[in-house]
Design a protein around this motif. Structure first.
Motif, PDB file in Angstrom:
ATOM      1  N   ILE A   1       0.795  -1.468  -0.130  1.00 26.94           N
ATOM      2  CA  ILE A   1      -0.100  -0.096  -0.064  1.00 26.94           C
ATOM      3  C   ILE A   1       1.225   1.559   0.434  1.00 26.94           C
ATOM      4  CG2 ILE A   1      -1.892   1.618   1.463  1.00 26.94           C
ATOM      5  CD1 ILE A   1      -2.397  -1.428   2.363  1.00 26.94           C
ATOM      6  N   LEU A   2       1.331   1.740  -1.178  1.00 29.39           N
ATOM      7  CA  LEU A   2       2.337   2.662  -1.321  1.00 29.39           C
ATOM      8  C   LEU A   2       1.444   3.959  -1.186  1.00 29.39           C
ATOM      9  CD1 LEU A   2       4.704   1.534  -4.530  1.00 29.39           C
ATOM     10  CD2 LEU A   2       4.622   0.877  -1.911  1.00 29.39           C
TER      11      LEU A   2
ATOM     12  N   ASN B   1      -3.217  -2.640  -8.629  1.00 29.39           N
ATOM     13  CA  ASN B   1      -3.728  -3.139  -7.494  1.00 29.39           C
ATOM     14  C   ASN B   1      -2.618  -4.035  -6.486  1.00 29.39           C
ATOM     15  OD1 ASN B   1      -6.149  -2.575  -8.282  1.00 29.39           O
ATOM     16  ND2 ASN B   1      -6.743  -4.903  -8.766  1.00 29.39           N
ATOM     17  N   LEU B   2      -0.734  -4.156  -7.374  1.00 30.49           N
ATOM     18  CA  LEU B   2      -0.485  -4.371  -6.683  1.00 30.49           C
ATOM     19  C   LEU B   2      -0.078  -3.399  -5.025  1.00 30.49           C
ATOM     20  CD1 LEU B   2       2.195  -6.970  -5.221  1.00 30.49           C
ATOM     21  CD2 LEU B   2       3.646  -5.793  -7.366  1.00 30.49           C
ATOM     22  N   PHE B   3       0.427  -2.424  -6.229  1.00 35.50           N
ATOM     23  CA  PHE B   3       0.634  -1.159  -5.058  1.00 35.50           C
ATOM     24  C   PHE B   3      -0.156  -0.438  -4.763  1.00 35.50           C
ATOM     25  CE2 PHE B   3       4.192  -0.850  -8.566  1.00 35.50           C
ATOM     26  CZ  PHE B   3       4.772  -1.663  -7.803  1.00 35.50           C
ATOM     27  N   ASN B   4      -1.358  -0.280  -4.491  1.00 29.93           N
ATOM     28  CA  ASN B   4      -2.839  -0.342  -3.447  1.00 29.93           C
ATOM     29  C   ASN B   4      -3.395  -0.790  -2.687  1.00 29.93           C
ATOM     30  OD1 ASN B   4      -4.710  -0.926  -5.246  1.00 29.93           O
ATOM     31  ND2 ASN B   4      -5.032   0.691  -6.295  1.00 29.93           N
ATOM     32  N   GLY B   5      -2.979  -2.062  -2.567  1.00 27.77           N
ATOM     33  CA  GLY B   5      -3.679  -2.949  -1.415  1.00 27.77           C
ATOM     34  C   GLY B   5      -4.821  -3.277  -1.756  1.00 27.77           C
ATOM     35  N   GLY B   6      -5.167  -2.992  -3.554  1.00 27.29           N
ATOM     36  CA  GLY B   6      -6.447  -3.384  -4.311  1.00 27.29           C
ATOM     37  C   GLY B   6      -6.719  -5.302  -4.656  1.00 27.29           C
TER      38      GLY B   6
ATOM     39  N   HIS C   1      14.368 -10.234  -6.632  1.00 26.89           N
ATOM     40  CA  HIS C   1      14.844  -9.513  -5.171  1.00 26.89           C
ATOM     41  C   HIS C   1      14.790  -7.997  -5.079  1.00 26.89           C
ATOM     42  CE1 HIS C   1      16.861 -10.799  -0.895  1.00 26.89           C
ATOM     43  NE2 HIS C   1      17.211  -9.573  -1.312  1.00 26.89           N
ATOM     44  N   TYR C   2      15.696  -8.154  -5.237  1.00 27.31           N
ATOM     45  CA  TYR C   2      16.084  -6.783  -5.315  1.00 27.31           C
ATOM     46  C   TYR C   2      14.656  -5.456  -5.381  1.00 27.31           C
ATOM     47  CZ  TYR C   2      19.420  -1.921  -6.249  1.00 27.31           C
ATOM     48  OH  TYR C   2      19.830  -0.624  -6.390  1.00 27.31           O
ATOM     49  N   PHE C   3      14.147  -5.670  -6.381  1.00 31.77           N
ATOM     50  CA  PHE C   3      12.993  -4.965  -6.808  1.00 31.77           C
ATOM     51  C   PHE C   3      12.134  -4.726  -5.593  1.00 31.77           C
ATOM     52  CE2 PHE C   3       8.253  -4.429  -8.469  1.00 31.77           C
ATOM     53  CZ  PHE C   3       8.609  -2.500  -8.978  1.00 31.77           C
ATOM     54  N   ILE C   4      11.671  -6.066  -4.945  1.00 29.58           N
ATOM     55  CA  ILE C   4      10.694  -5.959  -3.653  1.00 29.58           C
ATOM     56  C   ILE C   4      11.820  -4.939  -2.859  1.00 29.58           C
ATOM     57  CG2 ILE C   4       9.998  -7.212  -2.408  1.00 29.58           C
ATOM     58  CD1 ILE C   4       8.413  -7.425  -4.685  1.00 29.58           C
ATOM     59  N   GLU C   5      13.117  -5.191  -2.367  1.00 27.60           N
ATOM     60  CA  GLU C   5      13.543  -4.352  -1.369  1.00 27.60           C
ATOM     61  C   GLU C   5      13.021  -2.988  -1.681  1.00 27.60           C
ATOM     62  OE1 GLU C   5      14.879  -5.079   0.993  1.00 27.60           O
ATOM     63  OE2 GLU C   5      15.876  -7.423   0.782  1.00 27.60           O
ATOM     64  N   LYS C   6      13.577  -2.822  -3.060  1.00 29.00           N
ATOM     65  CA  LYS C   6      13.343  -1.072  -3.696  1.00 29.00           C
ATOM     66  C   LYS C   6      11.764  -0.624  -3.541  1.00 29.00           C
ATOM     67  CE  LYS C   6      17.915   0.203  -4.581  1.00 29.00           C
ATOM     68  NZ  LYS C   6      18.170   1.109  -3.785  1.00 29.00           N
ATOM     69  N   VAL C   7      10.778  -1.653  -3.933  1.00 29.88           N
ATOM     70  CA  VAL C   7       9.654  -1.471  -3.553  1.00 29.88           C
ATOM     71  C   VAL C   7       9.115  -0.752  -2.107  1.00 29.88           C
ATOM     72  CG1 VAL C   7       7.211  -1.986  -3.918  1.00 29.88           C
ATOM     73  CG2 VAL C   7       8.498  -1.654  -5.839  1.00 29.88           C
ATOM     74  N   ASN C   8      10.222  -2.276  -1.350  1.00 29.85           N
ATOM     75  CA  ASN C   8       9.767  -2.094   0.544  1.00 29.85           C
ATOM     76  C   ASN C   8       9.755  -0.799   0.671  1.00 29.85           C
ATOM     77  OD1 ASN C   8       8.511  -4.534   2.215  1.00 29.85           O
ATOM     78  ND2 ASN C   8      10.757  -3.733   3.359  1.00 29.85           N
TER      79      ASN C   8
ATOM     80  N   LEU D   1      10.303   2.136  -0.384  1.00 36.65           N
ATOM     81  CA  LEU D   1       9.333   3.338  -0.612  1.00 36.65           C
ATOM     82  C   LEU D   1       7.859   3.200   0.331  1.00 36.65           C
ATOM     83  CD1 LEU D   1       8.186   2.847  -3.988  1.00 36.65           C
ATOM     84  CD2 LEU D   1       9.904   4.885  -3.556  1.00 36.65           C
ATOM     85  N   LYS D   2       8.150   2.177   1.038  1.00 36.90           N
ATOM     86  CA  LYS D   2       6.635   2.179   2.064  1.00 36.90           C
ATOM     87  C   LYS D   2       7.186   1.010   2.752  1.00 36.90           C
ATOM     88  CE  LYS D   2       3.136   3.668   3.974  1.00 36.90           C
ATOM     89  NZ  LYS D   2       1.359   4.349   3.939  1.00 36.90           N
ATOM     90  N   PRO D   3       7.638   0.573   3.915  1.00 41.40           N
ATOM     91  CA  PRO D   3       8.063  -0.361   4.677  1.00 41.40           C
ATOM     92  C   PRO D   3       6.737  -2.049   4.809  1.00 41.40           C
ATOM     93  CG  PRO D   3       8.598   0.672   5.048  1.00 41.40           C
ATOM     94  CD  PRO D   3       8.342   2.132   4.418  1.00 41.40           C
ATOM     95  N   SER D   4       6.767  -3.107   4.461  1.00 39.83           N
ATOM     96  CA  SER D   4       6.231  -4.200   4.627  1.00 39.83           C
ATOM     97  C   SER D   4       6.739  -5.089   5.687  1.00 39.83           C
ATOM     98  CB  SER D   4       5.431  -4.335   4.029  1.00 39.83           C
ATOM     99  OG  SER D   4       4.180  -5.402   4.011  1.00 39.83           O
ATOM    100  N   ARG D   5       6.009  -5.773   6.630  1.00 43.09           N
ATOM    101  CA  ARG D   5       6.897  -6.451   6.865  1.00 43.09           C
ATOM    102  C   ARG D   5       6.742  -8.372   6.179  1.00 43.09           C
ATOM    103  NH1 ARG D   5       5.557  -6.889  12.737  1.00 43.09           N
ATOM    104  NH2 ARG D   5       3.114  -7.326  12.599  1.00 43.09           N
TER     105      ARG D   5
END
Length: 135
Positions: free
Chosen positions: A23-24, A56-61, A77-84, A86-90
């Motif tokens: 949810i960015l 939907n992936l980026f807005n909790g849809g 792996h690197y992409f998910i780290e970078k997206v995370n 922006l707005k951390p998710s466990r």
């Protein structure tokens, strides 16, 4: 409950009741089209990846279908780290495993977590993709 009922409950936790995506927030969501175009240009996702799936992936849809990752698992792996970042998710690895496929197959949380050695070329490309969130 008997075993059959318990298995049914476990099955329902699968793809039909999928993990909520990242949810960015609105500012990042406005950039989703640019991010998708960049992911396609850099051959990280399949050309037939739908905008709504990524949005939907980026807005909790609502989960629609798996996003076919066509880069290496290390680049995912690197992409998910970078997206995370922006707005951390466990649950970042759980989200990645639920929302992405690789070579039309499921990707496990362990596969994504353990594939950390991304090439410098792919790192640079992923960084370019992530910049689209800020442009």
């Amino acid at each position: 409950p008997n075993n059959l009922e318990m298995n049914k409950d476990l099955k329902d936790v699968g793809t039909s009741k999928i993990t909520i995506g990242f949810i960015l927030g609105k500012d990042y969501n406005k950039k989703t089209r640019d991010v998708l175009d960049s992911l396609k240009d850099h051959k990280f996702v399949s050309d037939d990846t739908k905008f709504l799936s990524l949005k939907n992936l980026f807005n909790g849809g609502k989960f629609l279908n798996k996003i076919e990752w066509t880069g290496s698992i290390a680049s995912l792996h690197y992409f998910i780290e970078k997206v995370n970042n922006l707005k951390p998710s466990r649950d970042k690895w759980k989200v990645a495993s639920a929302w992405f496929s690789f070579k039309k197959e499921e990707i496990t949380i362990t596969q994504i977590q353990n594939n950390k050695t991304v090439s410098s070329k792919d790192k640079k490309k992923v960084d370019e993709v992530i910049k689209k969130f800020h442009s």
